[in-house]
Design an enzyme around this catalytic site. Sequence first.
Site, mmCIF file in Angstrom:
data_model
loop_
_atom_site.group_PDB
_atom_site.id
_atom_site.type_symbol
_atom_site.label_atom_id
_atom_site.label_comp_id
_atom_site.label_asym_id
_atom_site.label_seq_id
_atom_site.Cartn_x
_atom_site.Cartn_y
_atom_site.Cartn_z
ATOM 1 C CB SER A 35 -0.973 -0.050 1.183
ATOM 2 O OG SER A 35 -2.049 0.830 0.997
ATOM 3 C CG ASP A 126 -7.002 16.544 13.286
ATOM 4 O OD1 ASP A 126 -8.159 16.431 12.846
ATOM 5 O OD2 ASP A 126 -6.742 16.869 14.453
ATOM 6 C CG HIS A 187 -5.573 -2.742 -0.086
ATOM 7 N ND1 HIS A 187 -4.679 -2.572 -1.123
ATOM 8 C CD2 HIS A 187 -5.212 -1.836 0.873
ATOM 9 C CE1 HIS A 187 -3.820 -1.605 -0.815
ATOM 10 N NE2 HIS A 187 -4.127 -1.152 0.387
#
Length: 206
Positions: A35, A126, A187
């Site tokens: 990934s 965030d 995945h």
Amino acid sequence: TECLGYIHPMELMAEAVAAVLKSLRIRKITLIGHSMGGKASMVLALTRPELVERLLILDIAPVTYDHDYSDYVNTMKDINLSQVSKRGDVEPIIASVVDNPATQAFLMQNLVPTEQGGYRWRVNLDAFRVNMPNILGFPEISDQNAYTAKTLFLGGRQSDYIAAPYQSEIKRLFPAADVDFIDDAGHWVHADQPQAVLAHFQAFLK
């Protein structure tokens, strides 16, 4: 290397790996990445090929993807963890935006207990929200910088991360690459089918 006037985060990650190799006095490695780690691994091979003897990439391509995980991040961010007394309070909220049970379990792994008896997310949500375009992106790299050594792209058959539309870019930048798939895997192919992935690793390393 400069990309569109700035240093792409994947290039910074690749530089960090190169710095670790230097500090450990390792001259050349076989590099495996999945990934986002796979993207950083590809960039290292493309920009510092002298460090990478061969490359094995799990379920990711050297492309900018158009999907977005902002719904996942926003949902996790919006949960009031001060009101959560058990993991079961969070699971149905995650399931409301994530259909795949494996992905639900992956996200729930990031919910960890605090010393005070509550829960917190151990990832910086965030930062994920602000940097989503960088996470999904890939720097522009010329054909002249193609990595020509032995390479394997190994994907999950139920994933679309290295589907046919992306394979032309794989071949452009990694002309010696083979592309193969593991059945009954998504995945997180190494978690879904660890023994099958290990068998491919062993064959590749021979």
